[in-house]
Design an enzyme around this catalytic site. Sequence first.
Site, PDB file in Angstrom:
ATOM      1  CE1 TYR A   5      -8.467  39.763  37.563  1.00 17.25           C
ATOM      2  CE2 TYR A   5      -8.431  38.803  35.368  1.00 17.25           C
ATOM      3  CZ  TYR A   5      -7.757  39.274  36.489  1.00 17.25           C
ATOM      4  OH  TYR A   5      -6.379  39.231  36.541  1.00 17.25           O
TER       5      TYR A   5
ATOM      6  CD  GLN B  80       1.478  44.482  46.700  1.00 19.35           C
ATOM      7  OE1 GLN B  80       2.071  43.912  45.804  1.00 19.35           O
ATOM      8  NE2 GLN B  80       1.745  44.257  47.965  1.00 19.35           N
TER       9      GLN B  80
ATOM     10  CG  ASP C 294      -9.757  42.334  48.983  1.00 17.18           C
ATOM     11  OD1 ASP C 294      -9.768  43.476  49.481  1.00 17.18           O
ATOM     12  OD2 ASP C 294      -8.948  41.448  49.339  1.00 17.18           O
TER      13      ASP C 294
ATOM     14  CG  HIS D  90      -1.743  45.747  41.872  1.00 14.18           C
ATOM     15  ND1 HIS D  90      -1.176  44.671  42.518  1.00 14.18           N
ATOM     16  CD2 HIS D  90      -0.703  46.509  41.436  1.00 14.18           C
ATOM     17  CE1 HIS D  90       0.153  44.783  42.472  1.00 14.18           C
ATOM     18  NE2 HIS D  90       0.468  45.884  41.841  1.00 14.18           N
TER      19      HIS D  90
ATOM     20  CB  CYS E 231     -15.942  50.479  27.394  1.00 16.89           C
ATOM     21  SG  CYS E 231     -16.020  50.167  25.615  1.00 16.89           S
TER      22      CYS E 231
ATOM     23  CB  CYS F   4     -19.386  49.334  26.393  1.00 15.92           C
ATOM     24  SG  CYS F   4     -19.536  51.113  26.614  1.00 15.92           S
TER      25      CYS F   4
ATOM     26  CB  THR G 164       2.941  42.088  50.335  1.00 17.31           C
ATOM     27  OG1 THR G 164       3.467  42.009  49.003  1.00 17.31           O
ATOM     28  CG2 THR G 164       3.846  42.962  51.183  1.00 17.31           C
TER      29      THR G 164
ATOM     30  CG  ASN H 282       4.369  37.157  55.118  1.00 17.06           C
ATOM     31  OD1 ASN H 282       4.078  35.963  55.190  1.00 17.06           O
ATOM     32  ND2 ASN H 282       4.406  37.807  53.977  1.00 17.06           N
ATOM     33  N   PRO H 283       3.357  35.303  58.029  1.00 15.15           N
ATOM     34  CG  PRO H 283       1.500  33.906  57.738  1.00 15.15           C
ATOM     35  CD  PRO H 283       2.090  35.205  57.285  1.00 15.15           C
TER      36      PRO H 283
HETATM   37  P1  OAD Z   1       1.264  36.897  47.280  1.00 18.23           P
HETATM   38  O1  OAD Z   1       0.326  35.790  47.012  1.00 18.23           O
HETATM   39  O2  OAD Z   1       2.481  36.999  46.423  1.00 18.23           O
HETATM   40  O3  OAD Z   1       1.786  36.814  48.784  1.00 18.23           O
HETATM   41  C1  OAD Z   1       0.911  36.724  49.866  1.00 18.23           C
HETATM   42  C2  OAD Z   1       1.718  36.788  51.134  1.00 18.23           C
HETATM   43  O4  OAD Z   1       0.825  36.758  52.216  1.00 18.23           O
HETATM   44  C3  OAD Z   1       2.703  35.626  51.309  1.00 18.23           C
HETATM   45  O5  OAD Z   1       3.992  36.127  51.630  1.00 18.23           O
HETATM   46  C4  OAD Z   1       2.105  34.849  52.497  1.00 18.23           C
HETATM   47  O6  OAD Z   1       3.110  34.247  53.313  1.00 18.23           O
HETATM   48  C5  OAD Z   1       1.376  35.959  53.235  1.00 18.23           C
HETATM   49  N1  OAD Z   1       0.265  35.513  54.093  1.00 18.23           N
HETATM   50  C6  OAD Z   1      -0.524  34.424  53.970  1.00 18.23           C
HETATM   51  N2  OAD Z   1      -1.450  34.386  54.948  1.00 18.23           N
HETATM   52  C7  OAD Z   1      -1.256  35.492  55.715  1.00 18.23           C
HETATM   53  C8  OAD Z   1      -1.882  36.025  56.888  1.00 18.23           C
HETATM   54  N3  OAD Z   1      -2.932  35.423  57.466  1.00 18.23           N
HETATM   55  N4  OAD Z   1      -1.404  37.184  57.394  1.00 18.23           N
HETATM   56  C9  OAD Z   1      -0.345  37.820  56.814  1.00 18.23           C
HETATM   57  N5  OAD Z   1       0.286  37.367  55.712  1.00 18.23           N
HETATM   58  C10 OAD Z   1      -0.160  36.218  55.169  1.00 18.23           C
HETATM   59  O7  OAD Z   1       0.414  38.248  47.269  1.00 18.23           O
HETATM   60  P2  OAD Z   1       0.908  39.749  47.037  1.00 18.23           P
HETATM   61  O8  OAD Z   1       2.209  40.008  47.683  1.00 18.23           O
HETATM   62  O9  OAD Z   1      -0.240  40.624  47.386  1.00 18.23           O
HETATM   63  O10 OAD Z   1      -0.783  41.423  41.180  1.00 18.23           O
HETATM   64  O11 OAD Z   1       1.092  39.733  45.470  1.00 18.23           O
HETATM   65  C11 OAD Z   1       1.375  40.914  44.827  1.00 18.23           C
HETATM   66  C12 OAD Z   1       0.723  40.919  43.477  1.00 18.23           C
HETATM   67  O12 OAD Z   1       1.045  39.716  42.759  1.00 18.23           O
HETATM   68  C13 OAD Z   1      -0.784  40.924  43.489  1.00 18.23           C
HETATM   69  O13 OAD Z   1      -1.326  42.201  43.718  1.00 18.23           O
HETATM   70  C14 OAD Z   1      -1.121  40.404  42.115  1.00 18.23           C
HETATM   71  C15 OAD Z   1      -0.157  39.251  42.069  1.00 18.23           C
HETATM   72  O14 OAD Z   1       0.177  38.749  40.856  1.00 18.23           O
HETATM   73  C16 OAD Z   1      -1.508  41.555  40.066  1.00 18.23           C
HETATM   74  O15 OAD Z   1      -2.472  40.852  39.806  1.00 18.23           O
HETATM   75  C17 OAD Z   1      -1.044  42.670  39.199  1.00 18.23           C
END
Ligand code: OAD
Length: 250
Positions: free
Chosen positions: A68, A106, A109, A124, A132, A153, A193, A218-219
């Site tokens: 991390y 979510q 960064d 998230h 700590c 800590c 997402t 989303n692509p």
């Molecule tokens: P994912 O990695 O599951 O999905 C990312 C999405 O972004 C996919 O559907 C891609 O098609 C899309 N994508 C890729 N490039 C893109 C672009 N240039 N523009 C738009 N979309 C694009 O990520 P999340 O949905 O954020 O949780 O995942 C949700 C959670 O799962 C995260 O917050 C994390 C993970 O495990 C934890 O760590 C608790």
Amino acid sequence: MDELIPSAAPFLSSAQRIAVLTGAGISTESGIPTFRDALKGHWANFDPQKLATPQAFASDPELVSRWYDQRRCECALCRPNPGHEALAQLQEMTEADGREFTLITQNVDRLHQTAGSTEVIELHGNLWVWRCVSCGKEIEEKGPAFTQYPPKCDCGGNRRPGVVWFGEALPRVEFAAAERAARRCELFLSIGTSSVVYPAAGLIESAITAGAKVVEINPEATPLSDQVEWSIRGKSGEVLPQLMKEAFGN
Ligand code: OAD
């Protein structure tokens, strides 16, 4: 330009309440990998059970904190892209008109905040505030990589990143505010997402159920693509600026 953009744009300029949910995809154009990309995603190269659970941290705090911290340092070098910037501009324009705007992410960064978005709901957590596990003290880390793993800590306890891990509850106040915004909004944008991680993905369903118009950017298709008004297949760093131009003419 995607033919759906001119159809969705008028709602962006007129909706009285807008809610936005972003995921890892919005940051790919800033150089940050997603989680589920089959080749480059975090979870293609690392087992989430070994890195993103409280059990993983308890059994190997060095490995987990190092991973991390490395992500924190990588993200610190990344810059917001035109997708983040378009959302910051959308917030400024809607709020200047007295309209409601809520940005829910979510992502851990903080690129939305760097782009100028304010009052971002971080479902998230984030990579910067470390806590700590013994006394609960939180410190925001702005400096270079730690020199020991896990970082310690003052009380002697191990410090962990302030992200939400699998098996942990989402922050209660933040999730309640997100759920309220999803239910109240007239227009909901789901951006970058995969819509498979709950409860965050449930916000999109809440918005649909409450009668909001939903734009997905989303692509790739997601499990919810068929249920939204506009499923725009494209990169958010390209689609969002086009949508803004079409809606506001600048
Ligand atoms: P994912 O990695 O599951 O999905 C990312 C999405 O972004 C996919 O559907 C891609 O098609 C899309 N994508 C890729 N490039 C893109 C672009 N240039 N523009 C738009 N979309 C694009 O990520 P999340 O949905 O954020 O949780 O995942 C949700 C959670 O799962 C995260 O917050 C994390 C993970 O495990 C934890 O760590 C608790």
